[in-house]
Design a protein around this motif. Structure first.
Motif, PDB file in Angstrom:
ATOM      1  N   GLY A  34      34.181  27.864  32.796  1.00  0.00           N
ATOM      2  CA  GLY A  34      34.153  27.182  34.096  1.00  0.00           C
ATOM      3  C   GLY A  34      34.564  28.090  35.240  1.00  0.00           C
ATOM      4  N   LEU A  35      34.206  29.367  35.142  1.00  0.00           N
ATOM      5  CA  LEU A  35      34.564  30.296  36.224  1.00  0.00           C
ATOM      6  C   LEU A  35      33.641  30.073  37.420  1.00  0.00           C
ATOM      7  CD1 LEU A  35      34.737  33.628  34.172  1.00  0.00           C
ATOM      8  CD2 LEU A  35      36.660  32.218  34.941  1.00  0.00           C
ATOM      9  N   GLN A  36      34.244  30.088  38.604  1.00  0.00           N
ATOM     10  CA  GLN A  36      33.394  29.918  39.783  1.00  0.00           C
ATOM     11  C   GLN A  36      33.062  31.241  40.439  1.00  0.00           C
ATOM     12  OE1 GLN A  36      35.421  26.906  41.961  1.00  0.00           O
ATOM     13  NE2 GLN A  36      34.846  25.375  40.421  1.00  0.00           N
ATOM     14  N   LYS A  37      33.853  32.252  40.151  1.00  0.00           N
ATOM     15  CA  LYS A  37      33.624  33.553  40.772  1.00  0.00           C
ATOM     16  C   LYS A  37      34.007  34.660  39.811  1.00  0.00           C
ATOM     17  CE  LYS A  37      32.561  33.910  44.691  1.00  0.00           C
ATOM     18  NZ  LYS A  37      31.137  33.894  45.089  1.00  0.00           N
ATOM     19  N   ILE A  38      33.164  35.676  39.745  1.00  0.00           N
ATOM     20  CA  ILE A  38      33.502  36.897  39.011  1.00  0.00           C
ATOM     21  C   ILE A  38      33.399  38.043  40.011  1.00  0.00           C
ATOM     22  CG2 ILE A  38      32.784  38.499  37.194  1.00  0.00           C
ATOM     23  CD1 ILE A  38      31.805  36.120  35.573  1.00  0.00           C
ATOM     24  N   THR A  39      34.509  38.722  40.218  1.00  0.00           N
ATOM     25  CA  THR A  39      34.531  39.821  41.176  1.00  0.00           C
ATOM     26  C   THR A  39      34.342  41.140  40.442  1.00  0.00           C
ATOM     27  OG1 THR A  39      35.975  38.573  42.637  1.00  0.00           O
ATOM     28  CG2 THR A  39      35.963  40.961  42.927  1.00  0.00           C
ATOM     29  N   LEU A  40      33.263  41.833  40.780  1.00  0.00           N
ATOM     30  CA  LEU A  40      32.980  43.123  40.153  1.00  0.00           C
ATOM     31  C   LEU A  40      33.781  44.204  40.869  1.00  0.00           C
ATOM     32  CD1 LEU A  40      29.144  42.518  39.908  1.00  0.00           C
ATOM     33  CD2 LEU A  40      30.756  42.507  37.993  1.00  0.00           C
ATOM     34  N   LEU A  41      34.422  45.047  40.080  1.00  0.00           N
ATOM     35  CA  LEU A  41      35.314  46.081  40.622  1.00  0.00           C
ATOM     36  C   LEU A  41      34.834  47.456  40.159  1.00  0.00           C
ATOM     37  CD1 LEU A  41      38.807  44.605  39.727  1.00  0.00           C
ATOM     38  CD2 LEU A  41      38.310  45.651  41.921  1.00  0.00           C
ATOM     39  N   PRO A  42      33.878  48.057  40.857  1.00  0.00           N
ATOM     40  CA  PRO A  42      33.413  49.372  40.423  1.00  0.00           C
ATOM     41  C   PRO A  42      34.511  50.422  40.523  1.00  0.00           C
ATOM     42  CG  PRO A  42      32.419  48.732  42.534  1.00  0.00           C
ATOM     43  CD  PRO A  42      33.209  47.558  42.062  1.00  0.00           C
ATOM     44  N   ASN A  43      34.690  51.255  39.477  1.00  0.00           N
ATOM     45  CA  ASN A  43      35.793  52.228  39.560  1.00  0.00           C
ATOM     46  C   ASN A  43      35.423  53.590  40.079  1.00  0.00           C
ATOM     47  OD1 ASN A  43      35.329  52.794  36.349  1.00  0.00           O
ATOM     48  ND2 ASN A  43      36.339  50.841  36.639  1.00  0.00           N
TER      49      ASN A  43
END
Ligand code: ATP
Length: 219
Positions: A34-43
């Motif tokens: 039930g995730l509403q947001k996934i924040t991508l964190l490029p390294n």
């Protein structure tokens, strides 16, 4: 449940380039939890790995194209803006400070990353700041490689989704996600060999890589 109490997910990676092996399991995870947001964190300059072939700006552009029109994802560019190596622990400490002590945070990794977690900087502190949400990845062992690591996993593992939503950090959730045999390394190798990458990453990204001459075919 108040909006602010819901699990927020972060997904770090080199994304050189982003592909369906990142996007599809993350989408399944979102459905399941039930995730509403996934924040991508490029390294930036992943400390234990060779430098990415695409520049930070190119990796951001490919991510933007891949997630365009999909409200589940957004991008956090903080690690690329740092001059120093991106240690996940530092980013998590920063995010924890910003989002508050009580906010449940989940950090998404693939099974291969779980197996090498003990090589991450200050790895034993990671669970002080987040839950780990682990996606399956074909070709990687299901068991940890030492009894100590397995016992660490057994101690922290949960199958309770509600625990992920109700506690800020501390658990490892092994998700039953799709097994997709896709890697960025293989994509770069296929392009170098002049082979098609259709179906393993979004067509818009492939088109843009072609226009940029990224990962060019070698004669
Ligand atoms: P490379 O081949 O260059 O090492 P990669 O394809 O493994 O890259 P990364 O950007 O390094 O991609 O991965 C970021 C995160 O995504 C890692 O935690 C990794 O375990 C996970 N991941 C990557 N590909 C898959 C896949 N096919 N299935 C599940 N998880 C994946």
């Amino acid at each position: 449940m108040a909006e602010s109490a819901k699990l927020q997910a972060l997904f770090g990676g080199t994304f050189d380039p982003i592909h369906y092996g990142h996007l599809r399991p993350a989408e399944t995870l979102a459905d399941r939890l039930g995730l509403q947001k996934i924040t991508l964190l490029p390294n930036n300059v992943p400390p234990h790995r060779p430098q990415p072939e695409a520049s930070p700006a190119q990796r951001i552009k490919m991510i933007s194209l891949a997630i365009a029109g999909n409200p589940l994802f957004d991008i956090d560019q903080r690690e690329l803006q740092r001059q120093t190596p991106s240690w996940t622990i530092d980013t998590l400490i920063e995010l924890r400070r910003e989002r508050g002590e009580r906010q449940p945070l989940g950090f998404i990794i693939g099974q291969d990353s779980l197996l090498t977690l003990h090589k991450w900087h200050r790895w034993q502190e990671l669970l002080d700041y987040c839950h780990l949400l682990v996606c399956k990845r074909p070709g990687y062992a299901e068991k940890m490689s030492t009894p100590e690591q397995q016992s660490w996993l057994d101690t922290h593992r949960t199958e309770e989704i509600s625990q992920l939503h109700h506690s800020p950090a501390g658990s490892v959730f092994l998700a039953d996600t799709l097994l997709l045999p896709i890697s960025a390394t293989e994509i770069r190798e296929r392009r170098r060999a002049g082979l098609s990458c259709e179906g393993v990453l979004p067509a818009e990204v492939i088109e843009w890589m072609d226009q940029q001459g990224l990962y060019p075919a070698q004669q």
